[in-house]
Enzyme design. Structure first.
Site, PDB file in Angstrom:
ATOM      1  N   LYS A  12       0.849  -1.198   0.000  1.00 48.49           N
ATOM      2  CA  LYS A  12       0.000   0.000   0.000  1.00 48.49           C
ATOM      3  C   LYS A  12       0.882   1.245   0.000  1.00 48.49           C
ATOM      4  CE  LYS A  12      -3.937  -1.560   2.848  1.00 48.49           C
ATOM      5  NZ  LYS A  12      -4.632  -1.297   4.127  1.00 48.49           N
ATOM      6  N   ASP A  71      -8.065   1.670   4.544  1.00 50.15           N
ATOM      7  CA  ASP A  71      -8.697   0.382   4.797  1.00 50.15           C
ATOM      8  C   ASP A  71      -9.380  -0.034   3.498  1.00 50.15           C
ATOM      9  OD1 ASP A  71      -8.934  -1.524   7.091  1.00 50.15           O
ATOM     10  OD2 ASP A  71     -10.984  -1.552   6.338  1.00 50.15           O
ATOM     11  N   SER A  72      -9.083  -1.229   3.062  1.00 49.82           N
ATOM     12  CA  SER A  72      -9.524  -1.624   1.729  1.00 49.82           C
ATOM     13  C   SER A  72      -9.835  -3.105   1.677  1.00 49.82           C
ATOM     14  CB  SER A  72      -8.436  -1.260   0.711  1.00 49.82           C
ATOM     15  OG  SER A  72      -7.154  -1.637   1.171  1.00 49.82           O
ATOM     16  N   GLY A 157      -2.004  -9.120  -2.664  1.00 50.93           N
ATOM     17  CA  GLY A 157      -3.363  -9.500  -2.256  1.00 50.93           C
ATOM     18  C   GLY A 157      -4.106 -10.258  -3.348  1.00 50.93           C
ATOM     19  N   LYS A 179      -2.840  -0.096 -13.111  1.00 54.77           N
ATOM     20  CA  LYS A 179      -3.533  -0.249 -11.821  1.00 54.77           C
ATOM     21  C   LYS A 179      -3.594   1.101 -11.098  1.00 54.77           C
ATOM     22  CE  LYS A 179      -3.645  -2.371  -7.307  1.00 54.77           C
ATOM     23  NZ  LYS A 179      -2.995  -3.091  -6.215  1.00 54.77           N
TER      24      LYS A 179
HETATM   25  P1  ITT Z   1      -2.993  -2.353   7.272  1.00 57.31           P
HETATM   26  O1  ITT Z   1      -4.248  -2.637   8.034  1.00 57.31           O
HETATM   27  O2  ITT Z   1      -1.759  -2.355   8.123  1.00 57.31           O
HETATM   28  O3  ITT Z   1      -3.106  -1.102   6.430  1.00 57.31           O
HETATM   29  P2  ITT Z   1      -3.738  -4.697   5.746  1.00 57.31           P
HETATM   30  O4  ITT Z   1      -3.148  -5.397   4.546  1.00 57.31           O
HETATM   31  O5  ITT Z   1      -4.117  -5.565   6.919  1.00 57.31           O
HETATM   32  O6  ITT Z   1      -2.727  -3.559   6.208  1.00 57.31           O
HETATM   33  P3  ITT Z   1      -6.526  -3.995   5.352  1.00 57.31           P
HETATM   34  O7  ITT Z   1      -6.962  -4.388   6.694  1.00 57.31           O
HETATM   35  O8  ITT Z   1      -7.069  -2.726   4.750  1.00 57.31           O
HETATM   36  O9  ITT Z   1      -4.947  -3.848   5.260  1.00 57.31           O
HETATM   37  O10 ITT Z   1      -6.821  -5.207   4.342  1.00 57.31           O
HETATM   38  C1  ITT Z   1      -6.699  -4.997   2.988  1.00 57.31           C
HETATM   39  C2  ITT Z   1      -6.674  -6.336   2.261  1.00 57.31           C
HETATM   40  O11 ITT Z   1      -7.514  -6.233   1.104  1.00 57.31           O
HETATM   41  C3  ITT Z   1      -5.275  -6.630   1.755  1.00 57.31           C
HETATM   42  O12 ITT Z   1      -4.506  -7.383   2.677  1.00 57.31           O
HETATM   43  C4  ITT Z   1      -5.561  -7.378   0.462  1.00 57.31           C
HETATM   44  O13 ITT Z   1      -5.838  -8.723   0.743  1.00 57.31           O
HETATM   45  C5  ITT Z   1      -6.845  -6.712  -0.030  1.00 57.31           C
HETATM   46  N1  ITT Z   1      -6.520  -5.563  -0.903  1.00 57.31           N
HETATM   47  C6  ITT Z   1      -6.675  -4.231  -0.630  1.00 57.31           C
HETATM   48  N2  ITT Z   1      -6.231  -3.470  -1.633  1.00 57.31           N
HETATM   49  C7  ITT Z   1      -5.774  -4.335  -2.569  1.00 57.31           C
HETATM   50  C8  ITT Z   1      -5.169  -4.161  -3.836  1.00 57.31           C
HETATM   51  O14 ITT Z   1      -4.896  -2.957  -4.320  1.00 57.31           O
HETATM   52  N3  ITT Z   1      -4.828  -5.248  -4.513  1.00 57.31           N
HETATM   53  C9  ITT Z   1      -5.069  -6.483  -4.035  1.00 57.31           C
HETATM   54  N4  ITT Z   1      -5.611  -6.748  -2.846  1.00 57.31           N
HETATM   55  C10 ITT Z   1      -5.962  -5.677  -2.106  1.00 57.31           C
END
Ligand code: ITT
Length: 202
Positions: A12, A71-72, A157, A179
């Site tokens: 990210k 958050d994504s 991801g 992207k």
């Molecule tokens: P932080 O909370 O520390 O920011 P995290 O990876 O745990 O890191 P999230 O809780 O927001 O973040 O979960 C986001 C998940 O959604 C991430 O681990 C991926 O599995 C998926 N994701 C989000 N954005 C993505 C992207 O651009 N490409 C692919 N998968 C994505």
């Protein structure tokens, strides 16, 4: 101008660094602040979790630092919006990206979703904060479908499973510039870009 991303996810941070590079001199994240423990994501929506991350981290860093959280996740229609806010831990608390992608394909197969029934979207909510105060909430989404199998090595991801609308290849196959021109994160950052200057000079 310096910005701290309230994330431990290096992918990210890298995408955000590339997309805000012309505006921000230095983008760092929680890897540069080991004294701050990662906030617990107890919310049930992207916005709640984004707010938790931005407020906790910005309170810990104090008023000198501008903080942005992300958050994504991925919402799959045939799975009633899953994995959604649980995208990072879909296959369990210690799940890897590989585990999560495998579970996603298993669940979609179980649901019997084919072709257009594999519709999905990535969503991203960002919260900008300073000194424990929320300055703004920004959102972005990108529609697409889930591929039948993993394709491509790029991104992170669920990227190798997600084919964005109007394309034939996954985010894992498409160049990073593509992207970063149309992703959920890019669309949320477009809004952040508009808001940042006002807060910087406030
Ligand atoms: P932080 O909370 O520390 O920011 P995290 O990876 O745990 O890191 P999230 O809780 O927001 O973040 O979960 C986001 C998940 O959604 C991430 O681990 C991926 O599995 C998926 N994701 C989000 N954005 C993505 C992207 O651009 N490409 C692919 N998968 C994505």
């Amino acid at each position: 101008m310096r910005l701290v991303i309230a994330t431990g996810n290096a992918h990210k941070t890298e995408e955000i660094r590339i997309m805000l590079g012309d505006l921000i001199d230095e983008v760092s994240d929680l890897r540069a602040h080991p004294e701050i423990s990662p906030p617990e994501e107890t919310g049930t929506t992207f916005e709640e979790n984004a707010a938790i991350k931005a407020l906790e981290v910005s309170a810990a860093l104090g008023p000198e630092s501008m903080v942005l959280s992300d958050d994504s996740g991925l919402e799959v229609d045939a799975l009633h919006g899953a994995p959604g806010v649980y995208s990072a831990r879909y296959a369990g608390k210690a799940a890897t990206d590989v585990d999560n992608r495998r579970k996603l394909l298993d669940e979609i197969t179980r649901a019997g979703a084919r072709g257009k029934a594999r519709s999905a979207r990535f969503r991203c909510v960002m919260v900008l904060a300073r000194g424990g105060n929320k300055l703004g909430v920004f959102e972005g989404a990108v529609e697409g479908i889930i591929a039948n199998e993993e394709k491509g090595e790029g991104g992170f991801g669920y990227d190798s499973l997600f084919i964005p609308e109007n394309y034939c290849e996954t985010f894992g196959q498409l160049p990073a510039e593509v992207k970063n021109s149309l992703s959920h994160r890019a669309r949320a950052l477009e809004q952040v870009r508009k808001a940042l200057p006002g807060h910087l000079h406030a």
